[in-house]
Enzyme design. Structure first.
Site, mmCIF file in Angstrom:
data_model
loop_
_atom_site.group_PDB
_atom_site.id
_atom_site.type_symbol
_atom_site.label_atom_id
_atom_site.label_comp_id
_atom_site.label_asym_id
_atom_site.label_seq_id
_atom_site.Cartn_x
_atom_site.Cartn_y
_atom_site.Cartn_z
ATOM 1 N N ARG A 225 -10.523 2.263 0.590
ATOM 2 C CA ARG A 225 -10.071 0.551 -0.687
ATOM 3 C C ARG A 225 -11.272 -0.070 -0.475
ATOM 4 O O ARG A 225 -12.205 0.119 0.599
ATOM 5 C CB ARG A 225 -9.112 -0.394 0.375
ATOM 6 C CG ARG A 225 -7.790 0.410 0.749
ATOM 7 C CD ARG A 225 -7.356 -0.032 -0.403
ATOM 8 N NE ARG A 225 -5.634 0.082 -0.995
ATOM 9 C CZ ARG A 225 -5.031 1.922 -1.299
ATOM 10 N NH1 ARG A 225 -5.854 2.024 -1.681
ATOM 11 N NH2 ARG A 225 -3.424 1.633 -0.940
ATOM 12 N N HIS A 273 -12.127 4.634 -9.502
ATOM 13 C CA HIS A 273 -10.873 4.960 -8.848
ATOM 14 C C HIS A 273 -9.887 6.565 -9.515
ATOM 15 O O HIS A 273 -8.543 5.744 -9.308
ATOM 16 C CB HIS A 273 -10.245 3.884 -9.083
ATOM 17 C CG HIS A 273 -9.081 3.022 -7.860
ATOM 18 N ND1 HIS A 273 -8.713 1.903 -7.286
ATOM 19 C CD2 HIS A 273 -7.884 4.048 -7.809
ATOM 20 C CE1 HIS A 273 -8.414 2.010 -7.216
ATOM 21 N NE2 HIS A 273 -7.350 3.293 -6.615
#
Length: 310
Positions: A225, A273
């Site tokens: 994250r 990502h």
């Protein structure tokens, strides 16, 4: 009687998920009416992505559970209208892609591959890397993904340590836990892999102080994250040589803004990502299994603890 299952994710995902979900429900002999739009009071289960337009769960008075399509649930756990069980996604396909991505970047740093891939001056500088058994890797976050990554890296014979918020035991990994254990976990870590959830307790877990606990010249890999790392502290650690390089797949703001210094820093690798994504076929099987369990009166798999945030 059919179960009404609402697909509450962006409509552009419907085409990818519709057939795999229907196949998974059929394999378990579940009679399901799967749809993008259903009367809220008639919905039995909600298949959900936190970026869905659906943000008010109050009208879904018959629903038995919200089944998340993502591993991350920080975007929904604080929703006060969600009072029924919430299950996070633990997808075998996503787990496999994460282990492959992490193993690739660990090996890249371990072998020093960048010096040969980018060598515009054609410098002949032989350098023999250590064996994996001589390289220490620390995994912050020893849940499903961390455990799977540890298993793969262990097969390559890396020296493994791990850290989790609560005490746990993992075969082949020297485990640490809690605030006091974080310093011990990082103090010998030549490569650090972050696989923690985004919670109030894990935000900025790598900051100016904790980065200083690392051996000088350590490598950082973050597919977990974005908020786990304090951006400015990382840039300063790179400038000082405390951190040699970092590969970052997740960021506080996504897409990463064009003017962010990570883009132009040669010591930072930005990936968009891509380390792990829910895979439609395997995720659909997890969703169907949880619906089956709900109808059979069995506990749901991968229930989220609202207090811990994951």
């Amino acid at each position: 009687m059919s179960l009404n299952v609402l697909f509450a994710a962006h409509a552009d995902r419907w085409g990818a998920y519709r057939a795999p979900l229907q196949d998974a429900f059929s394999a378990l002999d579940l009679d399901v009416n799967l749809a993008l739009d259903l009367p809220p009071a008639e919905v039995d289960y909600i298949i959900y992505a936190p970026n869905s337009p659906l943000q008010d769960f109050a009208p879904y008075t018959r629903a038995k559970a919200v089944l998340n399509l993502w591993a991350g649930v920080e975007g929904v756990t604080k929703n006060t209208t969600l009072t029924i069980p919430l299950a996070r996604m633990v997808d075998p396909g996503m787990t496999k892609s994460m282990t492959e991505w992490v193993a690739g970047h660990v090996m890249r740093y371990h072998l020093g591959m960048d010096r040969h891939i980018v060598n515009p001056d054609h410098i002949w500088a032989p350098h023999t890397p250590p064996l994996a058994s001589e390289r220490s890797v620390c995994i912050l976050g020893m849940g499903e993904l961390g455990g799977a990554v540890a298993q793969v890296l262990g097969m390559l014979d890396f020296k493994l340590s791990g850290w989790s918020r609560r005490a746990k035991s993992v075969d082949g990994v020297v485990m640490h836990h809690g605030d006091m254990g974080l310093k011990d976990a990082l103090s010998n870590a030549q490569i650090v892999v972050l696989l923690l959830p985004d919670t109030a307790q894990t935000e900025n877990i790598l900051n100016a102080e904790s980065l200083g606990w690392l051996p000088k010249g350590a490598f950082i890999i973050n597919p977990g994250r974005g908020p786990l790392i304090e951006d400015q502290a990382l840039l300063e650690a790179l400038d000082s040589g405390q951190v040699a390089q970092a590969t970052l797949d997740v960021f506080r703001v996504e897409p990463l803004p064009q003017d962010h210094p990570f883009w132009t820093d040669p010591r930072v690798t930005v990936t968009p990502h891509i380390a792990a994504e829910t895979r439609e076929h395997t995720a659909s099987q997890v969703i169907a299994q949880n619906v089956w369990r709900g109808e059979a009166g069995e506990p749901f798999l991968y229930l989220v603890d609202r207090d811990s945030g994951y």
